[in-house]
Scaffold this motif. Structure first.
Motif, short mmCIF file in Angstrom:
data_model
loop_
_atom_site.label_atom_id
_atom_site.label_comp_id
_atom_site.label_asym_id
_atom_site.label_seq_id
_atom_site.Cartn_x
_atom_site.Cartn_y
_atom_site.Cartn_z
N ARG A 96 33.33 28.11 31.31
CA ARG A 96 34.17 29.05 31.17
C ARG A 96 34.02 30.04 32.44
NH1 ARG A 96 33.44 33.94 28.94
NH2 ARG A 96 31.44 33.45 28.35
N ARG A 97 32.73 30.19 32.64
CA ARG A 97 32.41 31.21 33.68
C ARG A 97 31.38 30.91 34.50
NH1 ARG A 97 31.24 37.31 31.46
NH2 ARG A 97 33.24 37.03 31.11
N VAL A 98 31.43 30.83 35.85
CA VAL A 98 30.35 30.28 36.95
C VAL A 98 30.38 31.13 38.06
CG1 VAL A 98 31.03 27.95 36.20
CG2 VAL A 98 32.05 29.04 38.29
N MET A 99 29.26 31.06 38.57
CA MET A 99 28.88 31.56 39.87
C MET A 99 28.96 30.64 40.92
SD MET A 99 27.44 34.16 41.80
CE MET A 99 27.07 35.41 40.77
N LEU A 100 29.51 30.99 42.09
CA LEU A 100 29.69 30.04 43.41
C LEU A 100 28.93 30.79 44.11
CD1 LEU A 100 30.58 27.74 45.01
CD2 LEU A 100 32.73 29.06 45.70
N ARG A 123 34.29 43.21 32.75
CA ARG A 123 35.60 43.47 32.50
C ARG A 123 36.76 42.82 33.34
NH1 ARG A 123 38.95 43.42 28.86
NH2 ARG A 123 40.70 44.94 28.95
N HIS A 124 36.36 43.00 34.79
CA HIS A 124 36.97 42.41 35.79
C HIS A 124 37.09 40.74 35.66
CE1 HIS A 124 37.80 46.04 38.04
NE2 HIS A 124 36.54 45.84 38.73
N LEU A 125 36.14 40.20 35.16
CA LEU A 125 35.99 38.83 35.01
C LEU A 125 37.01 38.42 33.75
CD1 LEU A 125 32.23 38.17 35.37
CD2 LEU A 125 34.15 37.31 36.87
N GLU A 126 37.08 39.14 32.80
CA GLU A 126 37.67 39.09 31.58
C GLU A 126 39.11 39.27 31.77
OE1 GLU A 126 34.50 40.67 28.21
OE2 GLU A 126 36.19 41.94 28.83
N ALA A 153 24.32 36.01 37.98
CA ALA A 153 24.76 34.94 37.05
C ALA A 153 24.44 35.23 35.69
CB ALA A 153 24.37 33.57 37.42
N ASN A 154 23.10 35.62 35.68
CA ASN A 154 22.42 35.75 34.19
C ASN A 154 23.09 37.01 33.75
OD1 ASN A 154 20.35 33.83 33.69
ND2 ASN A 154 19.62 34.68 35.67
N GLU A 155 23.48 38.01 34.58
CA GLU A 155 23.97 39.48 33.88
C GLU A 155 25.14 39.30 33.62
OE1 GLU A 155 22.14 43.27 36.22
OE2 GLU A 155 22.82 41.95 37.48
N MET A 156 26.12 38.35 34.18
CA MET A 156 27.39 38.13 33.81
C MET A 156 27.66 37.11 32.84
SD MET A 156 29.25 40.10 35.79
CE MET A 156 28.01 41.28 35.51
N SER A 157 26.53 36.45 32.23
CA SER A 157 26.44 35.42 31.32
C SER A 157 27.22 34.24 32.01
CB SER A 157 27.08 36.05 30.05
OG SER A 157 26.49 36.70 29.49
#
Length: 241
Positions: A10-14, A124-127, A153-157
């Motif tokens: 659902r949410r990733v870090m590139l 919030r931006h990601l949401e 990546a950890n902070e943004m879950s």
């Protein structure tokens, strides 16, 4: 992946290196390459995946090489952080040309060009389905952009880190120099550290391990690679516990 399939994350870090933006040039930015990577990001964003990015600065300035030439390490590292901001702004421009709303968020405040890092605002931006490009590393010298990517990546879950490289996974030795190099399909964090495989620096690997955050290493040079790996297709290496 078909449009009806759901992506695995659902949410990733590139995480990509600054060198990935050079194309075939010796240094700096190669606009067609930046645009190609932006299209890769857009193809995944179109699936509804929330995307964070961290881009290195090695195509413009690398702190370690600067300090090796006699420059004071802290100053050299700050110069490297500023290089990552330049790369982030270039990627933001390319993504927004494609209609993808993007925010550059810097660990070093520079309000005229990008936002300061505030965790809740970034979430919030990601949401709101905006791509968040985290620039200026952690804001501290002696930490690499690999560590910054793992931290954010950890902070943004985020559910995984996707490390885009020149090769299609993690090998026991350089596949460009050795024909008998063996690619791992999966490997543990501890094996990466013990074998000094250079996936990411030791601090980043340890931080990922302590938070059970998988790292997926794939080739960014392969067209459609990012979207394909998300669909469980193509070749990659998964680093896990």
């Amino acid at each position: 992946m078909t449009d009806t399939q759901k992506p695995a994350f659902r949410r990733v870090m590139l995480k990509i290196s600054g060198e990935a933006l050079m194309g075939d040039t010796a240094f700096g930015l190669h606009p067609p390459t930046v645009e190609r990577i932006a299209r890769e990001v857009k193809s995944v964003h179109d699936l509804g995946v929330e995307i964070c990015m961290v881009i290195g600065g090695g195509n413009i300035f690398r702190g370690l090489s600067g300090s090796a030439q006699g420059m004071e390490r802290t100053t050299a590292d700050y110069m490297g952080m500023l290089a990552t901001v330049m790369n982030a702004l270039a990627m933001q421009s390319a993504l927004e040309e494609l209609g993808v709303f993007t925010r550059v968020i810097s660990a070093i405040p520079m309000d005229q060009v990008c936002e300061p890092y505030i965790r809740r605002r970034a979430v919030r931006h990601l949401e709101k389905k905006r791509v968040c490009i985290f620039a200026a590393g952690t804001g501290n010298p002696y930490f690499t952009t690999d560590t910054a990517a793992t931290l954010r990546a950890n902070e943004m879950s985020c559910e995984a880190i996707f490390k885009g490289t020149k090769v299609d996974g993690v090998y026991d030795k350089d596949p460009k120099k050795f024909d008998d190099a063996k690619r791992y399909s999966t490997i543990t964090y501890d094996e990466v550290l013990q074998k000094h495989l250079g996936v990411m620096d030791a601090s980043a690997i340890a931080l990922a391990r302590d938070n059970s955050l998988p790292i997926i290493v794939f080739s960014l040079d392969e067209p459609g690679g990012f979207r394909g790996i998300l669909a469980g297709e193509g070749t990659s290496t998964r680093v896990h516990g």
